[in-house]
Every structure is written in C-alpha cells, then in structure tokens.
Write a protein that holds these residues in place. Structure first.
Motif, PDB file in Angstrom:
ATOM      1  N   MET A 161       0.701  -1.192  -0.054  1.00 11.86           N
ATOM      2  CA  MET A 161      -0.021   0.120  -0.063  1.00 11.86           C
ATOM      3  C   MET A 161       0.823   1.356  -0.041  1.00 11.86           C
ATOM      4  O   MET A 161       0.556   2.143  -0.722  1.00 11.86           O
ATOM      5  N   ILE A 162       1.932   1.174   0.828  1.00  6.93           N
ATOM      6  CA  ILE A 162       2.642   2.515   0.872  1.00  6.93           C
ATOM      7  C   ILE A 162       4.080   2.199  -0.012  1.00  6.93           C
ATOM      8  O   ILE A 162       4.544   3.494  -0.106  1.00  6.93           O
ATOM      9  N   GLY A 163       4.288   1.245  -0.474  1.00  8.32           N
ATOM     10  CA  GLY A 163       5.716   1.111  -1.223  1.00  8.32           C
ATOM     11  C   GLY A 163       6.646   0.553  -0.339  1.00  8.32           C
ATOM     12  O   GLY A 163       6.752   0.740   0.778  1.00  8.32           O
ATOM     13  N   LYS A 164       7.778   0.132  -0.956  1.00  7.80           N
ATOM     14  CA  LYS A 164       8.911  -0.408  -0.142  1.00  7.80           C
ATOM     15  C   LYS A 164       9.686   0.570   0.464  1.00  7.80           C
ATOM     16  O   LYS A 164      10.180   0.530   1.740  1.00  7.80           O
ATOM     17  N   GLU A 165       9.903   1.759  -0.429  1.00  4.66           N
ATOM     18  CA  GLU A 165      10.801   2.643   0.212  1.00  4.66           C
ATOM     19  C   GLU A 165       9.938   3.246   1.613  1.00  4.66           C
ATOM     20  O   GLU A 165      10.815   3.467   2.728  1.00  4.66           O
ATOM     21  N   VAL A 166       8.875   3.728   1.464  1.00  2.86           N
ATOM     22  CA  VAL A 166       8.349   4.351   2.729  1.00  2.86           C
ATOM     23  C   VAL A 166       7.906   3.197   3.804  1.00  2.86           C
ATOM     24  O   VAL A 166       8.422   3.448   4.964  1.00  2.86           O
ATOM     25  N   ALA A 167       7.962   1.989   3.408  1.00  2.00           N
ATOM     26  CA  ALA A 167       7.885   0.772   4.435  1.00  2.00           C
ATOM     27  C   ALA A 167       9.432   0.532   5.123  1.00  2.00           C
ATOM     28  O   ALA A 167       9.357   0.565   6.587  1.00  2.00           O
ATOM     29  N   GLN A 168      10.215   0.857   4.279  1.00  2.00           N
ATOM     30  CA  GLN A 168      11.746   0.803   5.031  1.00  2.00           C
ATOM     31  C   GLN A 168      11.853   1.867   6.140  1.00  2.00           C
ATOM     32  O   GLN A 168      12.388   1.736   6.912  1.00  2.00           O
ATOM     33  N   LEU A 169      11.412   3.125   5.434  1.00  2.00           N
ATOM     34  CA  LEU A 169      11.648   4.555   6.477  1.00  2.00           C
ATOM     35  C   LEU A 169      10.900   4.252   7.742  1.00  2.00           C
ATOM     36  O   LEU A 169      11.347   4.516   8.794  1.00  2.00           O
ATOM     37  N   SER A 170       9.581   3.497   7.615  1.00  2.00           N
ATOM     38  CA  SER A 170       8.744   3.196   8.809  1.00  2.00           C
ATOM     39  C   SER A 170       9.597   2.432   9.964  1.00  2.00           C
ATOM     40  O   SER A 170       9.150   2.550  10.962  1.00  2.00           O
ATOM     41  N   LEU A 171      10.414   1.782   9.417  1.00  2.00           N
ATOM     42  CA  LEU A 171      11.134   0.892  10.391  1.00  2.00           C
ATOM     43  C   LEU A 171      11.822   1.680  11.437  1.00  2.00           C
ATOM     44  O   LEU A 171      12.310   1.421  12.616  1.00  2.00           O
ATOM     45  N   SER A 172      12.108   3.118  11.405  1.00  2.00           N
ATOM     46  CA  SER A 172      12.585   4.044  12.303  1.00  2.00           C
ATOM     47  C   SER A 172      11.442   4.939  12.939  1.00  2.00           C
ATOM     48  O   SER A 172      11.782   5.790  13.740  1.00  2.00           O
ATOM     49  N   TYR A 173      10.329   4.528  12.742  1.00  2.00           N
ATOM     50  CA  TYR A 173       9.273   5.080  13.419  1.00  2.00           C
ATOM     51  C   TYR A 173       8.365   4.369  14.027  1.00  2.00           C
ATOM     52  O   TYR A 173       7.173   4.403  13.879  1.00  2.00           O
ATOM     53  N   GLY A 174       8.835   3.003  14.464  1.00  2.00           N
ATOM     54  CA  GLY A 174       8.124   2.299  15.349  1.00  2.00           C
ATOM     55  C   GLY A 174       7.425   1.016  14.831  1.00  2.00           C
ATOM     56  O   GLY A 174       7.328   0.041  15.544  1.00  2.00           O
ATOM     57  N   VAL A 175       7.671   0.878  13.437  1.00  2.00           N
ATOM     58  CA  VAL A 175       7.308  -0.536  12.759  1.00  2.00           C
ATOM     59  C   VAL A 175       8.206  -1.438  12.895  1.00  2.00           C
ATOM     60  O   VAL A 175       9.365  -1.370  13.074  1.00  2.00           O
ATOM     61  N   ASP A 176       7.692  -2.591  13.363  1.00  2.00           N
ATOM     62  CA  ASP A 176       8.430  -3.909  13.720  1.00  2.00           C
ATOM     63  C   ASP A 176       8.018  -5.058  12.961  1.00  2.00           C
ATOM     64  O   ASP A 176       8.439  -6.324  12.987  1.00  2.00           O
ATOM     65  N   ASP A 177       7.035  -4.904  11.678  1.00  2.00           N
ATOM     66  CA  ASP A 177       6.688  -5.881  10.873  1.00  2.00           C
ATOM     67  C   ASP A 177       6.282  -5.356   9.548  1.00  2.00           C
ATOM     68  O   ASP A 177       5.712  -4.501   9.459  1.00  2.00           O
ATOM     69  N   LEU A 178       6.875  -6.467   8.486  1.00  2.00           N
ATOM     70  CA  LEU A 178       6.488  -5.860   7.174  1.00  2.00           C
ATOM     71  C   LEU A 178       5.824  -6.711   6.560  1.00  2.00           C
ATOM     72  O   LEU A 178       5.592  -6.982   5.176  1.00  2.00           O
TER      73      LEU A 178
END
Ligand code: SF4
Length: 373
Positions: free
Chosen positions: A305-322
């Motif tokens: 839904m958000i694309g792999k680049e933003v998903a990767q960035l989200s890992l520095s904003y609390g995300v722990d699952d892809l």
C-alpha cells in the motif's frame, strides 16, 4: 537506550510541552488523548521517531519480522458502497470476478509447493454467499494443506455472512473455527467515528459490530489484527478515538496481535479529488500509533500500500513488521494506486530490514519466530 534518552532530552528546553510526555514514555506510562493530540499536531518528526523507537525497543527490541504468505481474494463483487473503494464491482460489471472453491484449492496447492505458512483471505461482501460457503472454503484449504494457517475474512465479511445465514456472531465464528479458521485479519475497521463512517462507508458493518466480532473471536481463543484507514476526511481526534477504542478492547481481551495503519489511496474511487497523505504524515502516523497503542505488541507497515521505500523508512518510526512475501496475490491496493503486482523475495525483505539497522526474522501468523537472519 541511554543514547536515545540523551538525544531526546538534549533537544527539549526546560519549558517544553513535550517534557511530561517524554517522561511518561520512558516510564512506560500510557498517554491520554490530549497528549496524543499534542504529538500529532506539534511534535517534530525527529522527536516522534525517537519516542517510537523507545517503545519499539522496549516491546520488540531491534527485531523486524515478515512471513511467507499469499492472499486469496474470492470475489470483488460487493453489496456495500464504501466511497473510498476502488475494488468493488457489481454483478456483470466490467472487472468483476468470482473465484470458487476449485480455484482456491489450486492456489493452495501452488503456494504449498513454495513453502508459505499463511493464507490471507479477504474480498468483497458477496450478496449470496453465506456462512456455509465460507466454512466450505476453510475446510477445503485444510484438506489440501492442514498445517497452513488460515487468516481469513474481515469483520465486515463475517457480519454479512452471519446475517445471510441467520446466525449470531458467536455461532458463525465457532463454526469457522471448527472448520479450521486460525485468526481474522484487521480489515473493515476504517475509522470508528460514526459521523465519519456515515460519509465514507455508510452501509458497512458498524464500529460496534466490528469490535464485537473481534471481541468474540478473542474470547474463542483466536488472535486478530486491527487496521485504521487514514488520510481521508478524518482528523487527528478521530484517529485517536479509533486507537482508544482498540486500546480499551485490548485491555479486556489481549487478542490483538498487530495494528496496521492503512493509507488512503485515491485512484479510481469517489474520493479521487482528495490529496493523498505525504510521506512525513505517514511516518508521523506510524510513530504516534506506536507510542499511543501501548498494549498492542506489533505495528505493521503494509508495503503493497505504501511502497517498499516508505515501508523501509517506517522501521525508524516504530514499525516492527513488514507483512509478507505476498507474491502478486492481492489486487486491493494496486487497483487504488498502490504497488502494482506486489511481490517481495525473502532476500529483498531481509535487505530492507538490515539496511535500516534492524534485525530480520521470519515469523508465523501468531508471531512465533521461525528463523532469524
Ligand atoms: S471496501 Fe470492502 S466492503 Fe467496502 S465496498 Fe470495497 S470491497 Fe465492499
């Protein structure tokens, strides 16, 4: 953690309105709605990222998980009228499809050979398919591949199938569980606020029904996920109200595994005139979700839904699952403007995670770790 603490306190003045919030986050205390609102409205993105990192490290360390899964979408024929939807079709409309149990069996056989651990099933709310049909689907999966975890049917689909078959939510969920249903996905929650819901999905299962179905599933011993559609016409108060209703239910049952913010995508739907949220807003939303939802263990970025680049960035904003490998098996977001033909290899997911400074691990649906990389 000490380094993060110094970084955070180092950037705040002694009269900063964020000081008491930061103290609470380090003490593991729950934020209230006005504190959540202050974070959403006023906090710098860098502060949000650091605070979300504090919570994610406390709950999940540096670990980021993914699984090997595929989606099966039985139909996009739907009797509901959600205005943000790019996916639904009516009978005989161009682009409508219906897959039967034979097609489902074929898909399960195909992916069994590829080593998947989970099938994820969601689709339109078909006006003629009742509980017996969906129960037969789950039984067919189990006949083909008994160990496969069946995560299937959003609360919206469950509400409709129970209504068509004249059974209660408890009876419907019990029957599906006996057939082999393992857990239910988080779709259909949208935004719980009733006024917003009237405008974006007026004839869908109500917020109360959504929460009741999840509570019933939890009481039957099934874990579930929860989503939140954002970036449409809701405001920050609506998002916090949504998270608070989830937090309250989680306090009672402990049955939610994962929270999944879903970004509104505007292609081919009645809200195409609305600008999509920016990347910084997406990251802000992930971070506040991580900080605010102190009792839901996992935060997922759904990369198709958000694309792999933003998903990767989200890992520095609390995300722990892809989420998972998916293997081009969903159309819901590609039809709305998301990733076309979504597919990720194991190595690609590992590289995304490691390049973000985190530790990759493969999980099953219930977050048991199968392999660390
Ligand atoms: S979002 Fe789901 S329930 Fe709503 S119209 Fe689309 S397919 Fe149907």
């Amino acid at each position: 953690m000490q380094e993060i603490k110094e970084l955070i306190y180092g950037q705040l003045s002694s009269d900063s309105p964020f000081l008491s919030i930061v103290d609470k986050v380090f003490a593991g205390e729950r934020l209230n709605r006005s504190e959540g609102l202050l974070l959403y409205k006023e906090a710098e993105l860098s502060l949000l990222g650091l605070l979300a990192e504090v919570v994610r490290r406390r709950v999940n360390g540096l670990q980021v998980t993914f699984n090997h899964n595929f989606h099966f979408e039985p139909t996009n024929i739907c009797m509901k009228s959600c205005a943000f939807c790019s996916y639904k079709r009516r009978y005989n409309e161009d682009g409508a499809w219906e897959e039967g149990i034979d097609e489902l069996r074929q898909a399960v056989r195909k992916y069994k050979a590829r080593g998947v651990t989970e099938i994820h099933i969601t689709g339109g709310v078909h006006p003629q398919r009742g509980l017996e049909y969906y129960k037969a689907m789950v039984e067919a999966i189990k006949e083909e591949f008994s160990e496969l975890h069946v995560k299937a049917f959003s609360a919206v689909e469950i509400e409709a199938m129970c209504k068509i078959s004249g059974v209660s939510f408890l009876e419907g969920l019990q029957a599906l569980k006996e057939a082999g249903l393992g857990s239910i996905p988080g779709g259909g929650a949208e935004i719980f606020d009733e006024e917003v819901r009237k405008q974006i999905c007026p004839d869908k299962a109500t917020s109360q029904q959504w929460l009741e179905i999840h509570q019933t599933a939890h009481e039957l011993g099934m874990m579930t996920n929860a989503t939140m559609l954002y970036g449409l016409i809701e405001n920050y108060e609506h998002r916090l109200d949504h998270m608070e209703r989830l937090r309250t239910l989680q306090d009672k049952t402990g049955g939610f595994n994962t929270f999944i913010p879903l970004k509104f995508r505007r292609a081919n739907n009645a809200f195409s005139h609305i600008e999509e949220s920016t990347t910084t807003e997406d990251l802000r939303n992930y971070a506040v979700s991580r900080i605010y939802l102190d009792n839901i263990p996992h935060l997922k970025a759904y990369w198709p839904m958000i694309g792999k680049e933003v998903a990767q960035l989200s890992l520095s904003y609390g995300v722990d699952d892809l989420d998972g490998t998916i293997d081009d098996s969903t159309k819901i977001y590609s039809m709305a403007g998301g990733v076309q033909n979504p597919n990720a290899t194991t190595q690609e997911l590992i590289t995304m995670i490691e390049d973000a400074g985190k530790e990759a691990a493969e999980r099953d649906t219930l977050y048991n770790i199968l392999k660390r990389y």
